[in-house]
Design a protein around this motif. Sequence first.
Motif, PDB file in Angstrom:
ATOM      1  N   LEU A 126     -25.708 -35.742 -39.794  1.00  0.00           N
ATOM      2  CA  LEU A 126     -26.834 -35.235 -40.564  1.00  0.00           C
ATOM      3  C   LEU A 126     -27.537 -36.382 -40.959  1.00  0.00           C
ATOM      4  O   LEU A 126     -28.855 -36.601 -41.128  1.00  0.00           O
ATOM      5  CB  LEU A 126     -26.522 -34.511 -41.916  1.00  0.00           C
ATOM      6  N   LYS A 127     -26.980 -37.656 -41.409  1.00  0.00           N
ATOM      7  CA  LYS A 127     -27.451 -38.855 -41.857  1.00  0.00           C
ATOM      8  C   LYS A 127     -28.100 -39.374 -40.864  1.00  0.00           C
ATOM      9  O   LYS A 127     -29.543 -39.970 -40.655  1.00  0.00           O
ATOM     10  CB  LYS A 127     -26.518 -39.869 -42.176  1.00  0.00           C
ATOM     11  N   ILE A 128     -27.818 -39.401 -39.308  1.00  0.00           N
ATOM     12  CA  ILE A 128     -28.381 -39.836 -38.308  1.00  0.00           C
ATOM     13  C   ILE A 128     -29.625 -39.159 -37.922  1.00  0.00           C
ATOM     14  O   ILE A 128     -30.645 -39.669 -37.370  1.00  0.00           O
ATOM     15  CB  ILE A 128     -27.387 -39.613 -37.272  1.00  0.00           C
ATOM     16  N   TRP A 129     -29.432 -37.886 -38.034  1.00  0.00           N
ATOM     17  CA  TRP A 129     -30.424 -36.866 -38.182  1.00  0.00           C
ATOM     18  C   TRP A 129     -31.838 -37.310 -38.967  1.00  0.00           C
ATOM     19  O   TRP A 129     -33.087 -37.298 -38.514  1.00  0.00           O
ATOM     20  CB  TRP A 129     -30.245 -35.525 -38.310  1.00  0.00           C
ATOM     21  N   ASP A 130     -31.526 -37.422 -40.242  1.00  0.00           N
ATOM     22  CA  ASP A 130     -32.572 -37.866 -41.103  1.00  0.00           C
ATOM     23  C   ASP A 130     -33.082 -39.217 -40.696  1.00  0.00           C
ATOM     24  O   ASP A 130     -34.480 -39.416 -40.594  1.00  0.00           O
ATOM     25  CB  ASP A 130     -31.953 -38.107 -42.652  1.00  0.00           C
TER      26      ASP A 130
END
Length: 591
Positions: free
Chosen positions: A467-471
Motif C-alpha cells: 500500500l505504501k508503494i501504491w501511494d
Amino acid sequence: MAINPQSFLGFLSLTSKITRYSLPHLLRSSIPFSTLDPPQFTTSHDDTKLPSNLDEDHILNELCNLLPISPNPPIPHPYNHDRSISNKQVEIRPVFDRFLSPEEKLRGVFVQKIKGKSGIERALSECSVDLSLDVVAKVLNRGNLGGEAMIMFFNWAIKQPMISKDVDSYNVVIRALGRRKYIDFMVNVLHELRVDGVSMNLETLSIVMDSLVRARRVYKAIQMFGNLEEEFGLERDAESLNVLLQCLCRRSHVGAANSYFNSVKRKIPFNCMTYNVIIGGWSKFGRVSEMQRVFEEMEEDGFSPDCLSFSYLLEGLGRAGRIEDAVKIFGSMEEKGCVPDTNVCNAMISNFISVGDLDECMKYYRCLLSKNCDPNIDTYTRMISGLIKASKVADALEMFNDMLSRGMVTETGTVTSFIEPLCSFGPPHAAMVIYTKARKVGCKISLSAYKLLLMRLSRFGKCGMMLKIWDEMKESGYSSDMEVYEYLISGLCNIGQFENAVLVMEESLRKGFCPSRSNVLVAVKMQGDVCVLMAGTFEQASSVLKSDSFQWEVVRCLWIAEINCEAHNGDKPTSRDEPELLCKKLDLVNL
C-alpha cells in the motif's frame, strides 16, 4: 431436469439485453463509499425499459461549454442542402479544463476539427497556457497529430513571444516529424529554415540524417549529405562526415557507412574519430577481419589508435568468442603507448560477463581502480546486471551502494532492469532496497517497476509495503489500471483483509475496471450469505439482495458473465451449472 430448448433460447436473448443495459448501473452510487443500489428495472421477452434520471439538456449544455457546438444544431434537408449553413463559422470557445495539462489543451484544439487556419490559431490563443519550448515539444511528440497539424501548430507557436525563433526551436519540430517518418514535411521545414535565414548546426544534421536512415532512406541521406552546403549551409568536413557515419552505424547500416567512407577518402579530411566510428560499427557484428583492416588503414594514414579504438576492438573480439585474443591485446596496449582507460576495462568486463566468469570481471574492475580511473555509470550497470543474473544479490547491492556513494544517478530504464530480475525469484527485499535508495537520490521510477514491486509484494503478503508503494506510485503521477488493482486485491485477500479488498474493488469499479472473477469471488466470500448465493442455494437470496447492494451487483455481474459464456460456447459450457440452475440465476438477475 430438462428444459424447453425454445424457452432456453429466449432466456439467452433476454440475458444479452440485460448484459447490455445493466452494467452502467455500477457507476451509480448514492453515498460516497457505498456501492451501487440494486437496479430497479423491469424486463420482458418483448421489451426492456430502463428509467433514467439523467437530465439530457444539462449534459448537452455542459458539453457545449467544452466543445464548439450548438445545443440545437440545424438539421439539413437530405435533398435540399442549404450551403449557407455549412459555411457558417461556429463560435470558437476556449478549451478549458482544469484537469488537463497545457499540452493536452493545445492538442485538444485539433481534436475539434475546426475549419480554417485562422480559426485554429484563434482557438490555440484562447487556450491561455504558459507556452514554453518544453510544452511545444510535448504537444508535437505525444498524441497522434498529423504532419500538417504539427507544422500548423509550430508555425503558430513560433509567432508567440515566449518562443525564440532560433535553430533550437526548429530542431524540436524537425525531430518530431522525423520520429514519425513525416519526411516530406521535415524537408519542407528545412527549406523554410533556410529561407528565414536561421543557421543550422550539427545537431540539426544529426536529427535529419538519423530520421532518414531510420525511415530506410539511406540513399536520400547520402544524397543530401552530398549537397550539404546547399541544403544545410554546412561544410563537408570531418565533423559532419562523422555525424553521417554515426547515424548509419547506429542503425546497423555499417556496410553503407564503410562504402561511403571509402568513396570519400582523400576527398574529405578524416580524423581519428572517423576511423573509430567504422571500427565501432563492425564491432557490433563481431567482424574481426574488417576491424583489423580499418586498424591497418588508420595506421597507414598516420593516425595512432586510441583507447576508444581498442575498446571497440576488444568488444568485437568478445562478440566473436575470441576472449583469449582480447586478453592478449589488453596486455600489450601499454607497449603500444596506450594506457587502458575506463572504456577499455568496461569492454573486458562485458566480455567476461557474457561468458559468466564473474571472478575475471572483478579482476578487471580492481584493475580499473588501481589505474586511478573512475568507474562510470556503464561500468556499474554491467557489473550489477551480471551479479544479479548470477544470483549474487548481496554483491550486487554492495556495488549499487558504491555507485550511489560516487554521486551517480541511474536512468529510469536502468533501475527497471535491476528490479525486474530481482522480482522473478526470492523475496522482494533486494528489489525494495534498490527502489528505496534510487528514489531517495532522485531517480524517476517507471510504471513498470512499480507494477513489478506490487506484484511481488502481493504474492508474499507484504500488504503494508504494498500500500505504501501504491501511494508513492500515485504521488509520482501514475494512475492505477486493471493490473494494479488485481495485485492489490489479491495481496489483501491473501492475508485475510477482505474488507479492505472490497474497498479497493469498489474503487476499481467506480473507475470502470472490473477485477477478474477469481479476485471477486475471494472478496465476496467473506460474507456467508453471498457464499450461499454463489453455491447455488437460493432460499435466502431475496434477503441478501435487499440487504447489501454491493454484493448484489458483484454476484449479478458474475452470473451474467457466466450466462453469456454459456450462450457463446454452445455445447461446451464454461461452468458446472445445469440449465435449471441458470434459469434460477436469471430469475434473481431480473429482481
